[in-house]
Write a protein that holds these residues in place. Sequence first.
Motif, short mmCIF file in Angstrom:
data_model
loop_
_atom_site.label_atom_id
_atom_site.label_comp_id
_atom_site.label_asym_id
_atom_site.label_seq_id
_atom_site.Cartn_x
_atom_site.Cartn_y
_atom_site.Cartn_z
N THR A 173 0.85 -1.19 0.00
CA THR A 173 0.00 0.00 0.00
C THR A 173 0.88 1.24 0.00
O THR A 173 2.11 1.13 0.04
CB THR A 173 -0.96 0.02 1.21
OG1 THR A 173 -1.91 1.07 1.05
CG2 THR A 173 -0.20 0.22 2.51
N GLU A 211 -4.01 -5.27 -15.55
CA GLU A 211 -4.58 -6.55 -15.15
C GLU A 211 -5.69 -6.89 -16.14
O GLU A 211 -6.11 -6.04 -16.92
CB GLU A 211 -5.16 -6.46 -13.73
CG GLU A 211 -4.13 -6.25 -12.65
CD GLU A 211 -4.74 -6.11 -11.26
OE1 GLU A 211 -6.00 -6.20 -11.15
OE2 GLU A 211 -3.99 -5.89 -10.30
N ASP A 216 -9.63 -8.27 -16.51
CA ASP A 216 -10.89 -8.42 -15.80
C ASP A 216 -11.61 -9.65 -16.34
O ASP A 216 -12.25 -9.61 -17.39
CB ASP A 216 -11.75 -7.16 -16.01
CG ASP A 216 -13.06 -7.22 -15.24
OD1 ASP A 216 -13.27 -8.21 -14.51
OD2 ASP A 216 -13.86 -6.29 -15.37
N SER A 235 -5.62 -3.28 -9.72
CA SER A 235 -6.62 -3.07 -8.67
C SER A 235 -6.13 -2.17 -7.56
O SER A 235 -6.93 -1.52 -6.87
CB SER A 235 -7.07 -4.42 -8.10
OG SER A 235 -5.95 -5.15 -7.60
N ILE A 236 -4.81 -2.08 -7.37
CA ILE A 236 -4.28 -1.26 -6.29
C ILE A 236 -4.61 0.22 -6.49
O ILE A 236 -4.73 0.98 -5.52
CB ILE A 236 -2.75 -1.46 -6.13
CG1 ILE A 236 -2.27 -0.86 -4.80
CG2 ILE A 236 -1.99 -0.87 -7.31
CD1 ILE A 236 -0.83 -1.17 -4.46
N ASN A 240 -7.45 1.54 -7.45
CA ASN A 240 -8.74 1.76 -6.79
C ASN A 240 -8.63 1.57 -5.29
O ASN A 240 -9.24 2.31 -4.51
CB ASN A 240 -9.79 0.81 -7.37
CG ASN A 240 -11.20 1.21 -7.02
OD1 ASN A 240 -11.66 2.29 -7.36
ND2 ASN A 240 -11.90 0.34 -6.32
N ASP A 241 -7.85 0.58 -4.87
CA ASP A 241 -7.66 0.32 -3.44
C ASP A 241 -7.05 1.52 -2.72
O ASP A 241 -7.33 1.76 -1.54
CB ASP A 241 -6.76 -0.91 -3.23
CG ASP A 241 -7.39 -2.20 -3.73
OD1 ASP A 241 -8.63 -2.22 -3.92
OD2 ASP A 241 -6.65 -3.18 -3.93
N LEU A 242 -6.20 2.26 -3.44
CA LEU A 242 -5.55 3.43 -2.84
C LEU A 242 -6.46 4.67 -2.84
O LEU A 242 -6.08 5.72 -2.33
CB LEU A 242 -4.26 3.76 -3.61
CG LEU A 242 -3.13 2.74 -3.48
CD1 LEU A 242 -1.98 3.10 -4.41
CD2 LEU A 242 -2.63 2.66 -2.03
N GLY A 243 -7.65 4.52 -3.41
CA GLY A 243 -8.59 5.63 -3.41
C GLY A 243 -8.31 6.69 -4.46
O GLY A 243 -8.81 7.82 -4.37
N ASN A 282 -9.96 7.10 -11.00
CA ASN A 282 -9.52 6.27 -12.12
C ASN A 282 -10.65 6.02 -13.09
O ASN A 282 -11.82 6.25 -12.79
CB ASN A 282 -8.96 4.94 -11.59
CG ASN A 282 -10.03 4.09 -10.92
OD1 ASN A 282 -10.77 3.36 -11.58
ND2 ASN A 282 -10.14 4.19 -9.58
N GLY A 338 -9.86 1.38 -13.75
CA GLY A 338 -8.68 1.02 -12.97
C GLY A 338 -7.43 1.79 -13.32
O GLY A 338 -6.39 1.61 -12.68
N SER A 386 -0.97 2.02 -16.28
CA SER A 386 -1.62 2.35 -15.00
C SER A 386 -2.37 3.66 -15.04
O SER A 386 -3.11 3.97 -14.12
CB SER A 386 -0.58 2.42 -13.87
OG SER A 386 -0.04 1.16 -13.60
#
Length: 327
Positions: A64, A91, A93, A214-215, A217-220, A223, A226, A248
């Motif tokens: 993270t 990635e 989908d 996916s990271i 979106n995970d990091l807020g 995007n 993605g 990215s």
Amino acid sequence: MRIVVLGGGFAGLSALNTYRDAIVVDSKEYFLLTHRLTDVIETGDPSLATIPYPKAVVQAKVVTVDFKDKIVKTSKGNIKYDKLIISLGYEQDTGRVKGTIQKLENLNDALEIRSKLPRVKNVAILGGGTLGVELAGSLREMGKNVYLIEQQDRLLSFMSKDSSNFAIQRLTELGVNVFLGTKVDEISGEVLKTNKDEIKVDLTILAAGFRGPSIINDLGLSNRNGRMLVDEYLKSIDKDDVYGAGDSMTTKGFVPMSAQVAVQSGAIAVQNAIGRDVKFTYKQVAIVLRIGSEYFGDMMGKFVRGPMAELAKRVGIYRAIRMVESI
């Protein structure tokens, strides 16, 4: 100025070649020539698509990012940064299609497909981009009954019509079953159901569905599919000290996913991270692919085939190798 680059693909290593004091972090031990994954499937030889990373690349998995304290947390410890460049590639989908599907995203996927081939006869490939077209030709030459399924009304929709027409002509000559304007509804057992027909297959390979990691979106981070949204200087629209490069990221307009664009964006992102103001523009000089022994594609927007196209393909591979070896 400590600049940390997440991802050691085309964009990440281009950034490192431009600014040698950057710290590049990647989870793999090697640089992956993604456009040679079909060669790995053909031969089973992973060395055709990999180049060992130099010691300058830190091998660790990004867990993270603490944007407030400017810390990248990895599987091997924390790394402080002043400016951060996110270039973690793409990635696939697989959730867009209901049923069992084989992705083709990385080296392990290519080797897994290779291991399955002796046990299969009928193969469906979803996606008529460069990866799907090359793979369809290769698998057909390996004696498989191949179905290439594309949702749009032509193959290689981002290339010239001459390239699209040549691709479908060559694949058809080889005996590939090409379905255009066809949407896959689901895969049920050995039956692939489309909006037009049902096809019996032993293996379905996804050669489409590419999105950002996916990271993001995970990091807020804001995007699209993605891919981190950046401004014309490749700066994140959310964080002043964070930049994006390669697959990215994307701007509010369209940015294609390609090695050439990744190399160009990596160099520009790191220049802006060290204080310059270079607007991002990209140029697709050449897009070349292979069906069997036939090389063809677009160079400067014009259709080419034969020795000229093969030379362009080999030059591209050589430049990628030199980019890694020069670090």
